[in-house]
Design a protein around this motif. Structure first.
Motif, mmCIF file in Angstrom:
data_model
loop_
_atom_site.group_PDB
_atom_site.id
_atom_site.type_symbol
_atom_site.label_atom_id
_atom_site.label_comp_id
_atom_site.label_asym_id
_atom_site.label_seq_id
_atom_site.Cartn_x
_atom_site.Cartn_y
_atom_site.Cartn_z
ATOM 1 N N PHE A 12 -7.466 7.658 -5.322
ATOM 2 C CA PHE A 12 -7.597 7.567 -3.866
ATOM 3 C C PHE A 12 -8.795 6.694 -3.521
ATOM 4 O O PHE A 12 -8.807 5.990 -2.517
ATOM 5 C CB PHE A 12 -7.758 8.968 -3.268
ATOM 6 C CG PHE A 12 -6.518 9.800 -3.368
ATOM 7 C CD1 PHE A 12 -5.453 9.591 -2.504
ATOM 8 C CD2 PHE A 12 -6.392 10.779 -4.336
ATOM 9 C CE1 PHE A 12 -4.297 10.357 -2.602
ATOM 10 C CE2 PHE A 12 -5.241 11.549 -4.447
ATOM 11 C CZ PHE A 12 -4.189 11.334 -3.583
ATOM 12 N N THR A 13 -9.818 6.743 -4.376
ATOM 13 C CA THR A 13 -11.009 5.925 -4.125
ATOM 14 C C THR A 13 -10.647 4.440 -4.166
ATOM 15 O O THR A 13 -11.160 3.650 -3.374
ATOM 16 C CB THR A 13 -12.108 6.235 -5.169
ATOM 17 O OG1 THR A 13 -12.270 7.649 -5.253
ATOM 18 C CG2 THR A 13 -13.432 5.613 -4.783
ATOM 19 N N GLN A 110 -6.731 21.284 -3.449
ATOM 20 C CA GLN A 110 -5.898 20.999 -2.273
ATOM 21 C C GLN A 110 -4.414 21.286 -2.486
ATOM 22 O O GLN A 110 -3.613 21.108 -1.564
ATOM 23 C CB GLN A 110 -6.073 19.531 -1.861
ATOM 24 C CG GLN A 110 -7.475 19.233 -1.342
ATOM 25 C CD GLN A 110 -7.639 17.770 -1.023
ATOM 26 O OE1 GLN A 110 -7.043 17.258 -0.093
ATOM 27 N NE2 GLN A 110 -8.452 17.073 -1.811
ATOM 28 N N THR A 130 -7.748 11.694 -10.358
ATOM 29 C CA THR A 130 -6.300 11.945 -10.354
ATOM 30 C C THR A 130 -5.584 10.908 -11.222
ATOM 31 O O THR A 130 -4.682 11.241 -11.988
ATOM 32 C CB THR A 130 -5.754 11.897 -8.911
ATOM 33 O OG1 THR A 130 -6.110 10.639 -8.330
ATOM 34 C CG2 THR A 130 -6.306 13.019 -8.066
HETATM 35 O O1 LIG Z 1 -9.360 11.428 -8.114
HETATM 36 C C1 LIG Z 1 -9.208 10.596 -7.197
HETATM 37 O O2 LIG Z 1 -8.160 9.960 -7.039
HETATM 38 C C2 LIG Z 1 -10.299 10.382 -6.262
HETATM 39 O O3 LIG Z 1 -10.366 9.332 -5.665
HETATM 40 C C3 LIG Z 1 -11.297 11.511 -6.038
HETATM 41 C C4 LIG Z 1 -10.933 12.472 -4.912
HETATM 42 C C5 LIG Z 1 -12.191 13.358 -4.548
HETATM 43 O O4 LIG Z 1 -13.183 13.354 -5.256
HETATM 44 O O5 LIG Z 1 -12.096 14.071 -3.543
HETATM 45 C C6 LIG Z 1 -10.595 11.733 -3.703
HETATM 46 C C7 LIG Z 1 -9.677 12.156 -2.805
HETATM 47 C C8 LIG Z 1 -8.853 13.369 -3.010
HETATM 48 O O6 LIG Z 1 -9.346 14.305 -2.078
HETATM 49 C C9 LIG Z 1 -8.983 13.908 -4.384
HETATM 50 C C10 LIG Z 1 -9.858 13.400 -5.298
#
Ligand SMILES: O=C(O)C(=O)C[C@]1(C(=O)O)C=C[C@@H](O)C=C1
Length: 309
Positions: A12-13, A110, A130
């Motif tokens: 997600f980053t 989540q 992830t």
């Molecule tokens: O693991 C990922 O894909 C991330 O970008 C990290 C991350 C976080 O640390 O919160 C980012 C967004 C989501 O809420 C879940 C994981």
């Protein structure tokens, strides 16, 4: 120079990073949030993109802690990413056949409700992100130690060989994560837009009654709204905490700078992590008595008094 981020590609980053730098040639994937900030501090990256707040889980403690210690860094931008989770595997299988599933701890938190309902017996394997969980499956196959991963469906574009066992499994379908871009101080402050955020780290300087109230009063008397306040242990000893605070406004706003002056007087180790435009649309409403004009007028009046007029 490149921008460090919590990788590998497919996190997600990375989606947040693409909003400001679409060219992967400028992306530097690293394995953790502290590693991303370290890359900025030691000059390997010009900046870093890290998650800071999730609408379901709250503050990302790894980020809050890494920004509160070490040499000071500045947040210069923020981005929002809607969060949607998919359960992927190497081949089609029944949910009951999945024995262990890997993902990032924040992602796991989540989807807890969905997992409890659909795979109550499954074992959780923590992954550094992830995407790292999903790519681990592809790299190691059966010997990965787990047979499914929970990740962003965005990863399927690069890895269509993954099979989606279930999609949109987040407990809260409106979940959003806020990410920030962080750089060394010294660059110019982002311009004031009228819809800005300022982030501060405030070590609780005293554990006497009313200490927190005294901090909060600095903001309330100047009409400064706090959008996030979290306490984190400093790690020094039990009961030793700092507050991580986001407020609506820019350090160039009179009401914000006055509040920060007040804060710094009572808490001399307050850390300024930056003022930057909010990702959401809209203008921060400011009451007449808290506008820049009202502050200037009052200050001019006092100045006249001091000059004997
Ligand atoms: O693991 C990922 O894909 C991330 O970008 C990290 C991350 C976080 O640390 O919160 C980012 C967004 C989501 O809420 C879940 C994981």
């Amino acid at each position: 120079m490149s921008i460090a981020f919590l990788g590998p590609a497919g996190t997600f980053t990375e989606s947040a990073l693409r909003q400001i730098e679409p060219d992967p040639a400028h992306h530097l994937p690293v394995a953790s949030v502290p590693a991303a900030l370290a890359a900025v501090r030691d000059g390997r990256a010009a900046s870093a993109v890290v998650p800071i707040e999730n609408s379901v889980e709250g503050g990302v403690t790894a980020t809050l802690d890494a920004l509160a210690e070490g040499t000071e860094l500045r947040i210069c931008a923020e981005m929002l990413v809607p969060i949607r989770f998919a359960l992927v595997a190497l081949r089609p299988m029944e949910l009951a056949q999945v024995r262990a599933v890997a993902t990032h701890s924040h992602a796991w938190a989540q989807v807890r409700g969905w997992v409890q309902e659909n795979m109550p017996e499954v074992e959780y394997i923590p992954a550094s992100s992830t995407a790292a969980g999903a790519l681990g499956l592809l790299a190691s196959g059966e010997s990965a130690g787990y047979d499914a991963a929970i990740c962003s469906p965005a990863i399927l574009a690069a890895h269509p060989e993954l099979t989606v066992l279930a999609d949109d499994i987040g407990d809260n379908r409106a979940a959003v994560t806020r990410f920030v871009q962080v750089a060394e101080p010294g660059e110019q402050l982002p311009e004031r837009t009228g819809s800005d955020r300022t982030t501060l780290v405030i070590p609780l300087w005293s554990d006497r009654a009313g200490a927190l109230l005294e901090i909060l009063e600095q903001f309330s008397t100047r009409g400064v709204n706090l959008s996030r306040i979290e306490s984190r242990p400093t790690g020094a000893s039990l009961g030793d905490y700092f507050f991580s605070v986001d407020l609506d406004g820019h350090i160039l706003d009179e009401r914000v700078s006055e509040a920060v002056v007040g804060l710094r007087r009572i808490c001399p180790t307050t850390r300024f992590l930056g003022s930057y435009p909010r990702a959401e649309q809209g203008v921060t409403e400011v009451e007449g008595r808290h506008t820049d004009g009202a502050f200037r007028q009052a200050r001019d009046w006092v100045q006249q008094l001091r000059e004997g007029r």
